[in-house]
Design a protein around this motif. Structure first.
Motif, short mmCIF file in Angstrom:
data_model
loop_
_atom_site.label_atom_id
_atom_site.label_comp_id
_atom_site.label_asym_id
_atom_site.label_seq_id
_atom_site.Cartn_x
_atom_site.Cartn_y
_atom_site.Cartn_z
N PRO A 1 -15.96 1.21 -10.61
CA PRO A 1 -15.67 1.18 -12.05
C PRO A 1 -15.10 -0.18 -12.45
O PRO A 1 -14.36 -0.80 -11.69
N PRO A 2 -15.44 -0.69 -13.63
CA PRO A 2 -14.99 -2.02 -14.04
C PRO A 2 -13.48 -2.13 -14.19
O PRO A 2 -12.94 -3.23 -14.10
N GLU A 3 -12.78 -1.03 -14.42
CA GLU A 3 -11.32 -1.09 -14.61
C GLU A 3 -10.54 -1.03 -13.30
O GLU A 3 -9.31 -1.06 -13.29
N ALA A 4 -11.24 -0.92 -12.17
CA ALA A 4 -10.57 -0.72 -10.88
C ALA A 4 -9.59 -1.85 -10.56
O ALA A 4 -9.90 -3.04 -10.74
N LEU A 5 -8.41 -1.48 -10.08
CA LEU A 5 -7.40 -2.45 -9.66
C LEU A 5 -7.81 -3.08 -8.33
O LEU A 5 -8.42 -2.43 -7.49
N HIS A 6 -7.44 -4.34 -8.15
CA HIS A 6 -7.83 -5.07 -6.94
C HIS A 6 -6.71 -5.13 -5.90
O HIS A 6 -6.97 -5.37 -4.73
N LEU A 7 -5.46 -4.96 -6.33
CA LEU A 7 -4.34 -5.20 -5.43
C LEU A 7 -3.30 -4.10 -5.57
O LEU A 7 -2.97 -3.68 -6.68
N ALA A 8 -2.81 -3.61 -4.44
CA ALA A 8 -1.83 -2.51 -4.44
C ALA A 8 -0.44 -3.02 -4.76
O ALA A 8 -0.13 -4.19 -4.59
N GLY A 9 0.40 -2.09 -5.23
CA GLY A 9 1.82 -2.37 -5.37
C GLY A 9 2.25 -2.99 -6.67
O GLY A 9 3.39 -3.45 -6.79
N ARG A 10 1.40 -3.01 -7.69
CA ARG A 10 1.77 -3.64 -8.96
C ARG A 10 1.63 -2.71 -10.15
O ARG A 10 1.69 -3.14 -11.28
N ARG A 11 1.41 -1.41 -9.93
CA ARG A 11 1.09 -0.51 -11.03
C ARG A 11 2.29 -0.15 -11.89
O ARG A 11 2.14 0.16 -13.06
N GLU A 12 3.51 -0.20 -11.33
CA GLU A 12 4.67 0.22 -12.10
C GLU A 12 4.86 -0.63 -13.35
O GLU A 12 5.20 -0.13 -14.42
N ALA A 13 4.61 -1.93 -13.24
CA ALA A 13 4.79 -2.84 -14.38
C ALA A 13 3.77 -2.58 -15.47
O ALA A 13 4.00 -2.91 -16.64
N ARG B 1 0.83 -1.21 0.00
CA ARG B 1 0.00 0.00 0.00
C ARG B 1 0.86 1.25 0.00
O ARG B 1 0.56 2.23 -0.70
N ARG B 2 1.93 1.23 0.80
CA ARG B 2 2.84 2.38 0.81
C ARG B 2 3.50 2.56 -0.56
O ARG B 2 3.64 3.68 -1.06
N GLN B 3 3.91 1.45 -1.16
CA GLN B 3 4.53 1.52 -2.48
C GLN B 3 3.58 2.11 -3.51
O GLN B 3 3.97 2.92 -4.34
N GLU B 4 2.31 1.69 -3.45
CA GLU B 4 1.30 2.20 -4.37
C GLU B 4 1.12 3.72 -4.20
O GLU B 4 1.12 4.48 -5.17
N ALA B 5 0.96 4.17 -2.96
CA ALA B 5 0.76 5.59 -2.69
C ALA B 5 1.96 6.41 -3.13
O ALA B 5 1.82 7.49 -3.71
N ARG B 6 3.18 5.89 -2.89
CA ARG B 6 4.38 6.61 -3.29
C ARG B 6 4.50 6.72 -4.81
O ARG B 6 4.89 7.77 -5.35
N GLU B 7 4.18 5.63 -5.52
CA GLU B 7 4.30 5.65 -6.98
C GLU B 7 3.28 6.61 -7.60
O GLU B 7 3.59 7.38 -8.51
N VAL B 8 2.03 6.58 -7.10
CA VAL B 8 1.02 7.51 -7.60
C VAL B 8 1.42 8.94 -7.28
O VAL B 8 1.30 9.85 -8.11
N ALA B 9 1.91 9.18 -6.06
CA ALA B 9 2.34 10.53 -5.66
C ALA B 9 3.48 11.01 -6.54
O ALA B 9 3.54 12.20 -6.90
N ARG B 10 4.39 10.12 -6.91
CA ARG B 10 5.50 10.50 -7.79
C ARG B 10 4.97 10.96 -9.15
O ARG B 10 5.44 11.96 -9.72
N GLN B 11 3.98 10.24 -9.68
CA GLN B 11 3.42 10.61 -10.98
C GLN B 11 2.61 11.90 -10.90
O GLN B 11 2.64 12.73 -11.83
N VAL B 12 1.89 12.09 -9.79
CA VAL B 12 1.13 13.34 -9.60
C VAL B 12 2.09 14.52 -9.52
O VAL B 12 1.86 15.58 -10.12
N ALA B 13 3.20 14.36 -8.79
CA ALA B 13 4.19 15.43 -8.67
C ALA B 13 4.82 15.75 -10.02
O ALA B 13 5.09 16.91 -10.34
N ALA B 14 5.06 14.71 -10.84
CA ALA B 14 5.61 14.93 -12.18
C ALA B 14 4.64 15.72 -13.04
O ALA B 14 5.04 16.62 -13.80
N LEU B 15 3.36 15.41 -12.94
CA LEU B 15 2.34 16.15 -13.69
C LEU B 15 2.25 17.59 -13.21
O LEU B 15 2.30 18.53 -14.01
N ALA B 16 2.11 17.79 -11.90
CA ALA B 16 1.94 19.13 -11.35
C ALA B 16 3.20 19.97 -11.51
O ALA B 16 3.11 21.21 -11.61
#
Length: 287
Positions: free
Chosen positions: A149-161, A47-62
């Motif tokens: 939403p039907p596209e919702a992810l079920h498990l944290a920590g795998r989005r980078e791949a 969960r921490r890994q997921e939040a950090r990766e999303v936060a990194r991408q949000v910071a890159a956008l902003a």
């Protein structure tokens, strides 16, 4: 059977039981679940890994948005720590440029806000950011009921791949926007569609573009690299997910003065997804 044989048999059984107990203890300590390493003590780290990766991408956008007063709103579906972007818009753009921001500080702030939602039941999380002169401020947000939403992810920590590589994404957006020409001192609206299947981009389409404010003369300009990178950053946040979706982006492109290219931004987005019945659930609110 002699007493010596009986004692020998008991010692062998005791050793066997001890080995079984040790093996079971080691399996539990390593996380169990067949060695997947995703359950038990590893779940909070995922969960921490997921939040950090999303936060990194949000910071890159902003980080590429410099207009003071700009507001970004990102809506995620949060489920067991997994975060799926389901909505994005930017408003009040085009103001005076501000100074550079501390990307690390923004990343930490966003990660903390996202982590605070992991103890809640599944629902939508709204992240609202406001651009000040030299930083981004996190604003409170409202809540309402919606369905999963039907596209919702079920498990944290795998989005980078399942997130497309940034340079490839930017190059693809650049090629897609090559035909768009913005009149000098004019404004253009462009519509882009991106087809995604199980986290992979499988198709691109420039639906069209139109002049919404006429410029001067017949001279035109191409779209700047900064706009391309913002569009790519939005798409990278959207990409992870299951099933098939079509991401629709609306871009406002503006040329002013003697600038060599047209600036602009992703103003609104829409997700086209299969319809399915379902009950409502609560939308979560960031603190």
């Amino acid at each position: 059977m002699s007493m010596r044989s009986i004692h020998h048999g008991l010692r062998v059984c005791a050793r066997t039981v001890g080995v079984v107990i040790l093996a079971t203890s080691l399996a539990c300590a390593s996380g169990g679940t067949g060695g997947s390493g995703r359950a038990g003590t590893d779940e909070p780290e995922a969960r921490r890994q997921e939040a950090r990766e999303v936060a990194r991408q949000v910071a890159a956008l902003a980080g590429g948005v410099r207009d003071v007063g700009s507001r970004l709103e990102l809506t995620f579906w949060s489920e067991r720590g997994a975060l799926t972007l389901v909505g994005y818009q930017s408003v009040q753009r085009g103001g005076r440029p501000g100074r550079g921001i501390d990307s690390d500080d923004l990343r930490r702030t966003v990660a903390r806000a996202l982590m605070s939602t992991t103890s809640h039941s599944a629902g939508e999380v709204v992240l609202r950011l406001r651009r000040d002169a030299s930083s981004w401020a996190l604003e409170p947000s409202a809540s309402f009921s919606t369905e999963r939403p039907p596209e919702a992810l079920h498990l944290a920590g795998r989005r980078e791949a399942s997130t497309p590589e940034s340079t490839w994404m930017a190059a693809s957006v650049q090629r897609l926007l090559t035909p768009v020409r913005v009149p000098v001192d004019g404004t253009v609206w462009a519509d882009v569609s991106v087809h995604v299947r199980d986290g992979r981009v499988v198709g691109w389409e420039l639906e069209g573009w139109r002049v919404v404010r006429a410029g001067r003369g017949n001279t035109t300009r191409s779209v700047s690299r900064r706009v391309v990178e913002e569009a790519a950053a939005v798409l990278r946040l959207y990409s992870p997910g299951t099933g098939s979706r079509t991401l629709h982006l609306g871009l406002r492109l503006i040329h002013e003065g003697n600038a060599p290219s047209a600036e602009g931004w992703v103003e609104e987005t829409r997700v086209g997804r299969p319809l399915r019945p379902g009950g409502g659930v609560s939308r979560l609110t960031l603190p």
